[in-house]
Write an enzyme that holds these catalytic residues in place. Structure first.
Site, PDB file in Angstrom:
ATOM      1  N   THR A 182      12.353   1.489   4.210  1.00 13.56           N
ATOM      2  CA  THR A 182      13.727   1.637   3.708  1.00 13.56           C
ATOM      3  C   THR A 182      14.600   1.973   4.906  1.00 13.56           C
ATOM      4  O   THR A 182      14.464   3.057   5.492  1.00 13.56           O
ATOM      5  CB  THR A 182      13.811   2.785   2.680  1.00 13.56           C
ATOM      6  OG1 THR A 182      12.902   2.507   1.611  1.00 13.56           O
ATOM      7  CG2 THR A 182      15.219   2.902   2.122  1.00 13.56           C
ATOM      8  N   LYS A 204      17.263  10.973   4.458  1.00 12.59           N
ATOM      9  CA  LYS A 204      17.582   9.761   5.243  1.00 12.59           C
ATOM     10  C   LYS A 204      18.219   8.704   4.329  1.00 12.59           C
ATOM     11  O   LYS A 204      19.261   8.137   4.636  1.00 12.59           O
ATOM     12  CB  LYS A 204      16.303   9.199   5.868  1.00 12.59           C
ATOM     13  CG  LYS A 204      16.492   7.852   6.541  1.00 12.59           C
ATOM     14  CD  LYS A 204      15.212   7.030   6.592  1.00 12.59           C
ATOM     15  CE  LYS A 204      14.651   6.700   5.244  1.00 12.59           C
ATOM     16  NZ  LYS A 204      13.700   5.614   5.166  1.00 12.59           N
ATOM     17  N   LEU A 253       7.644   1.571   8.161  1.00 15.12           N
ATOM     18  CA  LEU A 253       7.972   2.652   9.082  1.00 15.12           C
ATOM     19  C   LEU A 253       9.060   3.552   8.487  1.00 15.12           C
ATOM     20  O   LEU A 253       9.714   3.176   7.511  1.00 15.12           O
ATOM     21  CB  LEU A 253       8.444   2.055  10.416  1.00 15.12           C
ATOM     22  CG  LEU A 253       7.421   1.131  11.109  1.00 15.12           C
ATOM     23  CD1 LEU A 253       8.028   0.545  12.375  1.00 15.12           C
ATOM     24  CD2 LEU A 253       6.137   1.863  11.418  1.00 15.12           C
ATOM     25  N   PRO A 254       9.263   4.740   9.098  1.00 12.17           N
ATOM     26  CA  PRO A 254      10.223   5.679   8.493  1.00 12.17           C
ATOM     27  C   PRO A 254      11.672   5.180   8.440  1.00 12.17           C
ATOM     28  O   PRO A 254      12.293   5.210   7.373  1.00 12.17           O
ATOM     29  CB  PRO A 254      10.109   6.919   9.388  1.00 12.17           C
ATOM     30  CG  PRO A 254       8.753   6.824  10.018  1.00 12.17           C
ATOM     31  CD  PRO A 254       8.488   5.358  10.183  1.00 12.17           C
ATOM     32  N   LYS A 272      18.047  -1.084  -2.610  1.00 13.02           N
ATOM     33  CA  LYS A 272      17.148   0.072  -2.511  1.00 13.02           C
ATOM     34  C   LYS A 272      17.950   1.368  -2.319  1.00 13.02           C
ATOM     35  O   LYS A 272      17.625   2.408  -2.905  1.00 13.02           O
ATOM     36  CB  LYS A 272      16.184  -0.161  -1.336  1.00 13.02           C
ATOM     37  CG  LYS A 272      15.295   1.004  -0.986  1.00 13.02           C
ATOM     38  CD  LYS A 272      14.278   1.326  -2.056  1.00 13.02           C
ATOM     39  CE  LYS A 272      13.447   2.534  -1.667  1.00 13.02           C
ATOM     40  NZ  LYS A 272      12.651   3.049  -2.785  1.00 13.02           N
TER      41      LYS A 272
HETATM   42  P1  NAD Z   1       5.181   8.246   6.316  1.00 13.45           P
HETATM   43  O1  NAD Z   1       5.955   9.151   7.205  1.00 13.45           O
HETATM   44  O2  NAD Z   1       4.066   8.788   5.492  1.00 13.45           O
HETATM   45  O3  NAD Z   1       4.575   7.016   7.182  1.00 13.45           O
HETATM   46  C1  NAD Z   1       5.235   6.370   8.244  1.00 13.45           C
HETATM   47  C2  NAD Z   1       4.167   6.003   9.283  1.00 13.45           C
HETATM   48  O4  NAD Z   1       4.762   5.223  10.303  1.00 13.45           O
HETATM   49  C3  NAD Z   1       3.555   7.233   9.959  1.00 13.45           C
HETATM   50  O5  NAD Z   1       2.149   7.228   9.750  1.00 13.45           O
HETATM   51  C4  NAD Z   1       3.911   7.057  11.437  1.00 13.45           C
HETATM   52  O6  NAD Z   1       2.904   7.514  12.316  1.00 13.45           O
HETATM   53  C5  NAD Z   1       4.096   5.548  11.516  1.00 13.45           C
HETATM   54  N1  NAD Z   1       4.912   5.093  12.635  1.00 13.45           N
HETATM   55  C6  NAD Z   1       6.159   5.479  12.980  1.00 13.45           C
HETATM   56  N2  NAD Z   1       6.586   4.777  14.046  1.00 13.45           N
HETATM   57  C7  NAD Z   1       5.591   3.928  14.376  1.00 13.45           C
HETATM   58  C8  NAD Z   1       5.429   2.931  15.389  1.00 13.45           C
HETATM   59  N3  NAD Z   1       6.374   2.668  16.279  1.00 13.45           N
HETATM   60  N4  NAD Z   1       4.265   2.246  15.431  1.00 13.45           N
HETATM   61  C9  NAD Z   1       3.280   2.497  14.536  1.00 13.45           C
HETATM   62  N5  NAD Z   1       3.383   3.415  13.540  1.00 13.45           N
HETATM   63  C10 NAD Z   1       4.521   4.124  13.470  1.00 13.45           C
HETATM   64  O7  NAD Z   1       6.252   7.508   5.406  1.00 13.45           O
HETATM   65  P2  NAD Z   1       6.014   6.739   3.995  1.00 13.45           P
HETATM   66  O8  NAD Z   1       6.131   7.720   2.885  1.00 13.45           O
HETATM   67  O9  NAD Z   1       4.800   5.887   4.104  1.00 13.45           O
HETATM   68  O10 NAD Z   1       7.334   5.839   3.959  1.00 13.45           O
HETATM   69  C11 NAD Z   1       7.500   4.683   4.774  1.00 13.45           C
HETATM   70  C12 NAD Z   1       8.796   3.998   4.380  1.00 13.45           C
HETATM   71  O11 NAD Z   1       8.754   3.694   2.974  1.00 13.45           O
HETATM   72  C13 NAD Z   1      10.053   4.867   4.585  1.00 13.45           C
HETATM   73  O12 NAD Z   1      11.106   4.056   5.021  1.00 13.45           O
HETATM   74  C14 NAD Z   1      10.323   5.431   3.191  1.00 13.45           C
HETATM   75  O13 NAD Z   1      11.689   5.741   3.015  1.00 13.45           O
HETATM   76  C15 NAD Z   1       9.863   4.285   2.310  1.00 13.45           C
HETATM   77  N6  NAD Z   1       9.409   4.643   0.946  1.00 13.45           N
HETATM   78  C16 NAD Z   1       8.578   5.718   0.733  1.00 13.45           C
HETATM   79  C17 NAD Z   1       8.176   6.008  -0.581  1.00 13.45           C
HETATM   80  C18 NAD Z   1       7.254   7.172  -0.880  1.00 13.45           C
HETATM   81  O14 NAD Z   1       7.111   7.520  -2.082  1.00 13.45           O
HETATM   82  N7  NAD Z   1       6.632   7.810   0.113  1.00 13.45           N
HETATM   83  C19 NAD Z   1       8.593   5.204  -1.646  1.00 13.45           C
HETATM   84  C20 NAD Z   1       9.393   4.110  -1.393  1.00 13.45           C
HETATM   85  C21 NAD Z   1       9.792   3.825  -0.080  1.00 13.45           C
END
Ligand code: NAD
Length: 301
Positions: free
Chosen positions: A98, A248, A67-68, A173
């Protein structure tokens, strides 16, 4: 733990979670998935869609969230109708989001009170790593929990590190992403300087890759459009790792620094740059490599 008969619940199917869940299904796990966005549920190949997080958490051996931010993770597990009360007592919970270390520890102890082991396991490696199953997992929590989760991590990643007790994965991280932000901003600045002085961005990138300025952003995540076919810059900075998520993470670095009275001048500057960029260029929902626009505004849409 083997793949045969192990059922995994997976919540959060965005840029990272979707491909991670698909890789678990590909490895033979029975995967139940949920996201607030219905189209994302249907998009996970090989998994069974559910209509709520509660459904995805019922009767599973392993439960994963991606999740975000901390408030989403806290709400999912410990909020009103949180899944903590629905998970099996011996289930293993892995949060790959994260988030701030304090929330990671709070949720882990809330679950421990119900006899459930939780690991904080944020990832590195970007969306390409999620798609290709080559992520790095940075794990906080018990060694026993990590060993139980190892086959699951191996189905989604290539490297698994134990950073320490609960919350330690998140601290590692935060340090990594603060450094990544500094490297990305510095790389974008150097490329803009070279181009403004007549250099070809591709040639300059190749030179710096093989010189002492070489770094991961130059190798696989070049911020200048057209230099690398597969980079977010070459598809209009869509997908990838959102600027909002990077700001964030830089906020988490600030909090961690304040709590430990650490000086992070480079991280603070990076946070200001990415925050200004998100606001001035309406770039919060674009990949963080779009920071290139701050240094080369002529590239802007
Ligand atoms: P994203 O915004 O693409 O996906 C997050 C998903 O969570 C969304 O689809 C949203 O609808 C869903 N969501 C939010 N609240 C919810 C709930 N209560 N129930 C069900 N679904 C819910 O984000 P992402 O890029 O996939 O990143 C996710 C996490 O990974 C973050 O913490 C980010 O910092 C970390 N991260 C991302 C990357 C990257 O390259 N994108 C790399 C490493 C770490």
């Amino acid at each position: 733990m083997t793949t045969v008969g192990t059922t995994v619940g997976f919540v959060g199917l965005g840029n990272m979670g979707g491909p991670m869940a698909a890789n678990l299904a590909k490895a033979g796990y029975t995967v139940k998935v949920f996201d607030l966005v219905p189209a994302l549920i249907a998009g996970v190949k090989g998994a069974t869609g559910t209509s709520s997080a509660a459904d995805a958490a019922t009767d599973v051996d392993v439960f994963i969230s991606m999740l975000p931010a901390g408030r989403h993770v806290d709400g999912l597990y410990l909020g009103e109708n949180g899944v903590a009360s629905l998970l099996k007592k011996n289930a293993l919970v892995i949060d790959c989001s994260t988030i701030d270390p304090a929330t990671a520890r709070k949720v882990a102890s809330g679950l421990a009170a119900k006899g459930i082991t939780m690991l904080d396991a944020p990832v590195s490696g970007g969306t390409a790593g999620a798609q290709n199953g080559t992520l790095t997992f940075i794990v906080g929590g018990s060694v026993e929990g990590l060993e139980r989760g190892r086959p699951i991590f191996q189905a989604m990643g290539a490297n698994i590190y134990h950073a320490g007790d609960s919350g330690a994965g998140q601290i590692a991280k935060v340090c990594n992403n603060m450094l990544l932000a500094v490297l990305m901003a510095g790389t974008a600045e150097a490329l803009a300087l070279g181009v403004k002085n007549g250099l070809d961005p591709k040639a300059l990138s190749e030179i710096m890759q093989k010189s002492s300025g070489g770094n991961w952003t130059l190798n696989v995540y070049n911020p200048w459009p057209g230099v690398q076919e597969t980079s977010a810059a070459s598809r209009g900075y869509s997908g990838g790792f959102l600027t909002d998520l990077m700001t964030k993470d830089l906020g988490l670095a600030m909090e961690t620094a304040m709590q430990s009275q650490s000086s992070i001048p480079m991280g603070s500057l990076a946070r200001n740059l990415f925050t200004s960029h998100a606001t001035l260029n309406a770039a919060g929902r674009l990949d963080f490599s779009s920071i290139q626009w701050l240094f080369a505004p002529e590239l802007k849409r």
